[in-house]
Design a protein around this motif. Sequence first.
Motif, PDB file in Angstrom:
ATOM      1  N   GLN A 186     107.166 -52.667   8.685  1.00  0.00           N
ATOM      2  CA  GLN A 186     107.368 -53.969   9.311  1.00  0.00           C
ATOM      3  C   GLN A 186     107.229 -53.938  10.839  1.00  0.00           C
ATOM      4  OE1 GLN A 186     109.722 -52.765   6.963  1.00  0.00           O
ATOM      5  NE2 GLN A 186     108.796 -53.961   5.308  1.00  0.00           N
ATOM      6  N   ASN A 187     107.768 -52.910  11.474  1.00  0.00           N
ATOM      7  CA  ASN A 187     107.916 -52.927  12.928  1.00  0.00           C
ATOM      8  C   ASN A 187     106.695 -52.582  13.772  1.00  0.00           C
ATOM      9  OD1 ASN A 187     111.070 -52.992  14.271  1.00  0.00           O
ATOM     10  ND2 ASN A 187     110.819 -53.102  12.064  1.00  0.00           N
ATOM     11  N   PRO A 188     105.554 -52.167  13.198  1.00  0.00           N
ATOM     12  CA  PRO A 188     104.388 -52.011  14.074  1.00  0.00           C
ATOM     13  C   PRO A 188     104.104 -53.270  14.887  1.00  0.00           C
ATOM     14  CG  PRO A 188     103.927 -50.954  11.996  1.00  0.00           C
ATOM     15  CD  PRO A 188     105.261 -51.643  11.848  1.00  0.00           C
ATOM     16  N   HIS A 189     104.366 -54.451  14.313  1.00  0.00           N
ATOM     17  CA  HIS A 189     104.166 -55.698  15.043  1.00  0.00           C
ATOM     18  C   HIS A 189     105.082 -55.765  16.266  1.00  0.00           C
ATOM     19  CE1 HIS A 189     101.616 -57.336  11.954  1.00  0.00           C
ATOM     20  NE2 HIS A 189     102.548 -57.173  11.033  1.00  0.00           N
ATOM     21  N   ASN A 190     106.359 -55.505  16.047  1.00  0.00           N
ATOM     22  CA  ASN A 190     107.335 -55.648  17.128  1.00  0.00           C
ATOM     23  C   ASN A 190     107.190 -54.553  18.177  1.00  0.00           C
ATOM     24  OD1 ASN A 190     108.897 -56.308  14.265  1.00  0.00           O
ATOM     25  ND2 ASN A 190     109.000 -57.947  15.786  1.00  0.00           N
ATOM     26  N   LEU A 191     106.921 -53.324  17.726  1.00  0.00           N
ATOM     27  CA  LEU A 191     106.726 -52.240  18.684  1.00  0.00           C
ATOM     28  C   LEU A 191     105.466 -52.478  19.510  1.00  0.00           C
ATOM     29  CD1 LEU A 191     107.739 -49.129  16.547  1.00  0.00           C
ATOM     30  CD2 LEU A 191     109.075 -50.286  18.327  1.00  0.00           C
ATOM     31  N   ASP A 192     104.460 -53.094  18.897  1.00  0.00           N
ATOM     32  CA  ASP A 192     103.264 -53.443  19.664  1.00  0.00           C
ATOM     33  C   ASP A 192     103.592 -54.501  20.710  1.00  0.00           C
ATOM     34  OD1 ASP A 192     100.341 -53.751  20.258  1.00  0.00           O
ATOM     35  OD2 ASP A 192     100.755 -55.748  19.464  1.00  0.00           O
ATOM     36  N   LEU A 193     104.289 -55.556  20.315  1.00  0.00           N
ATOM     37  CA  LEU A 193     104.661 -56.602  21.269  1.00  0.00           C
ATOM     38  C   LEU A 193     105.574 -56.047  22.361  1.00  0.00           C
ATOM     39  CD1 LEU A 193     105.335 -59.537  18.787  1.00  0.00           C
ATOM     40  CD2 LEU A 193     103.366 -59.282  20.304  1.00  0.00           C
ATOM     41  N   TRP A 194     106.447 -55.134  22.000  1.00  0.00           N
ATOM     42  CA  TRP A 194     107.371 -54.469  22.938  1.00  0.00           C
ATOM     43  C   TRP A 194     106.579 -53.866  24.102  1.00  0.00           C
ATOM     44  CZ3 TRP A 194     112.478 -54.478  23.626  1.00  0.00           C
ATOM     45  CH2 TRP A 194     113.158 -53.366  24.130  1.00  0.00           C
ATOM     46  N   GLN A 195     105.534 -53.074  23.765  1.00  0.00           N
ATOM     47  CA  GLN A 195     104.771 -52.431  24.833  1.00  0.00           C
ATOM     48  C   GLN A 195     103.722 -53.369  25.430  1.00  0.00           C
ATOM     49  OE1 GLN A 195     101.344 -51.259  24.839  1.00  0.00           O
ATOM     50  NE2 GLN A 195     100.916 -52.341  22.908  1.00  0.00           N
ATOM     51  N   TRP A 196     103.256 -54.345  24.652  1.00  0.00           N
ATOM     52  CA  TRP A 196     102.259 -55.303  25.134  1.00  0.00           C
ATOM     53  C   TRP A 196     102.857 -56.199  26.211  1.00  0.00           C
ATOM     54  CZ3 TRP A 196     100.915 -60.678  23.319  1.00  0.00           C
ATOM     55  CH2 TRP A 196      99.606 -61.034  23.637  1.00  0.00           C
ATOM     56  N   ILE A 197     104.115 -56.554  26.030  1.00  0.00           N
ATOM     57  CA  ILE A 197     104.808 -57.427  26.982  1.00  0.00           C
ATOM     58  C   ILE A 197     105.391 -56.637  28.150  1.00  0.00           C
ATOM     59  CG2 ILE A 197     106.797 -58.971  27.282  1.00  0.00           C
ATOM     60  CD1 ILE A 197     106.341 -59.871  24.351  1.00  0.00           C
ATOM     61  N   LEU A 198     106.031 -55.500  27.837  1.00  0.00           N
ATOM     62  CA  LEU A 198     106.796 -54.763  28.845  1.00  0.00           C
ATOM     63  C   LEU A 198     106.074 -53.553  29.423  1.00  0.00           C
ATOM     64  CD1 LEU A 198     110.167 -54.777  26.882  1.00  0.00           C
ATOM     65  CD2 LEU A 198     109.687 -56.092  28.964  1.00  0.00           C
ATOM     66  N   GLY A 199     105.001 -53.098  28.761  1.00  0.00           N
ATOM     67  CA  GLY A 199     104.363 -51.849  29.146  1.00  0.00           C
ATOM     68  C   GLY A 199     104.921 -50.707  28.314  1.00  0.00           C
ATOM     69  N   MET A 200     104.222 -49.588  28.305  1.00  0.00           N
ATOM     70  CA  MET A 200     104.641 -48.450  27.481  1.00  0.00           C
ATOM     71  C   MET A 200     105.900 -47.798  28.042  1.00  0.00           C
ATOM     72  SD  MET A 200     103.134 -47.568  24.645  1.00  0.00           S
ATOM     73  CE  MET A 200     103.192 -45.795  24.434  1.00  0.00           C
ATOM     74  N   PRO A 201     106.904 -47.604  27.182  1.00  0.00           N
ATOM     75  CA  PRO A 201     108.068 -46.842  27.611  1.00  0.00           C
ATOM     76  C   PRO A 201     107.692 -45.373  27.796  1.00  0.00           C
ATOM     77  CG  PRO A 201     108.207 -47.343  25.274  1.00  0.00           C
ATOM     78  CD  PRO A 201     107.006 -48.069  25.789  1.00  0.00           C
ATOM     79  N   SER A 202     108.475 -44.667  28.582  1.00  0.00           N
ATOM     80  CA  SER A 202     108.169 -43.260  28.874  1.00  0.00           C
ATOM     81  C   SER A 202     108.920 -42.289  27.969  1.00  0.00           C
ATOM     82  CB  SER A 202     108.489 -42.941  30.332  1.00  0.00           C
ATOM     83  OG  SER A 202     109.821 -43.311  30.646  1.00  0.00           O
ATOM     84  N   ARG A 203     110.097 -42.704  27.469  1.00  0.00           N
ATOM     85  CA  ARG A 203     110.823 -41.831  26.545  1.00  0.00           C
ATOM     86  C   ARG A 203     111.809 -42.651  25.734  1.00  0.00           C
ATOM     87  NH1 ARG A 203     115.348 -37.986  29.327  1.00  0.00           N
ATOM     88  NH2 ARG A 203     116.483 -39.547  30.547  1.00  0.00           N
ATOM     89  N   VAL A 204     112.329 -42.035  24.663  1.00  0.00           N
ATOM     90  CA  VAL A 204     113.195 -42.751  23.731  1.00  0.00           C
ATOM     91  C   VAL A 204     114.242 -41.811  23.149  1.00  0.00           C
ATOM     92  CG1 VAL A 204     111.688 -42.321  21.735  1.00  0.00           C
ATOM     93  CG2 VAL A 204     113.200 -44.320  21.738  1.00  0.00           C
TER      94      VAL A 204
END
Length: 372
Positions: A186-204
Amino acid sequence: MQKVRIGIIGYGKMGSQHAKAFASGKIPNAVLTAVADIDPVRVGIAKESLDAAVTVFNSATALLASGLCDAIIPTVPHYYHPVLAVQAFEAGLHVLCEKPAGVYVKQAKQMQAAAQKSGKVFGIMLNQRTNPLYIRARQLVQDGTLGRIIHANWIITSWFRAQSYYDSSSWRATWKGEGGGVLLNQNPHNLDLWQWILGMPSRVKATMYYGKHRSIETEDDVFALFEFPDGAIGQYTTTIADSPGTNRLEITGTKGKLVVENDTLTLHVLQEDTDDFNERFKGEIGQPKSEIQHIAVEGVYTSHPGIITNFCNAILKQEPLIAPGEDGLASLAISNAMHLSSWTDESWVDIPCDDEVFCSFLEQKCGGQLPV
């Protein structure tokens, strides 16, 4: 070429859904010419439900060699998205890959390399990028309306799935079949929007629960903390267990806060940037005043048909892709790092993570050998 000839490989839930979009005329610049599935039952369903002009094959190999298609959409279990895409590129076809881009980044990189070598159009089915709500949210972040981003928080728990969903297919929510759970399905959509809107995070740093709410092997409850290169912090929560679920994205910056929820955009606009306020304010307790604005959202959410139409226009007219295939590697890199963090005592993991280390852990989950 006036219309793109499309072949769908895999006639399950998504494959048949895309076929219906073609049949109903939602893809004006393309025609469905072929479908393939290795399951005889699915082949029979396809022959019964599709127009006689659509040729049905019992293997991807036969479809790719048929000469009936200019492009394919692979809608098969996740491990085989890159496999079929590479075969299609080598056969001289364009590819619109279903999400996710694969199960592990190392494999998806091979797909990307094959696309570049072929020179063919490579897209990915990140259909939520056509949602005007998120398009506008992205604009507000990128044009500086929110100032310097400080925090982002996404509670995305509206993906409820009952046990019957997982029981419907033997490959679902297994490491060898699907390669992951809520993050990969399910979350490929949300994780894509996460980085599409905010930019790629550096760590998690991620905490996951495996088979906590359903009788499955993979993750069904996830909590994660992200750091971004500019110092912003993100919190991310998702599960398949909540009903009613929540879909609320908050993005807070030095000039205000944006809330995306219930198909609306609410902007809390500060009268003064918090960095400037902090410099001048000498009182004990205080903060900038704010006002609420409800942001109008224009446009229509075209979802999957919108992505397919855009993909075909990229072939026919060189129209820029809404969701280039390479972008699929970004959300996959995030979910790989989240999994690896969970598997390594919830430690901080860089994004992208080490491909070899990730694959070694995934191999263990699959019983010692990756399916492909």
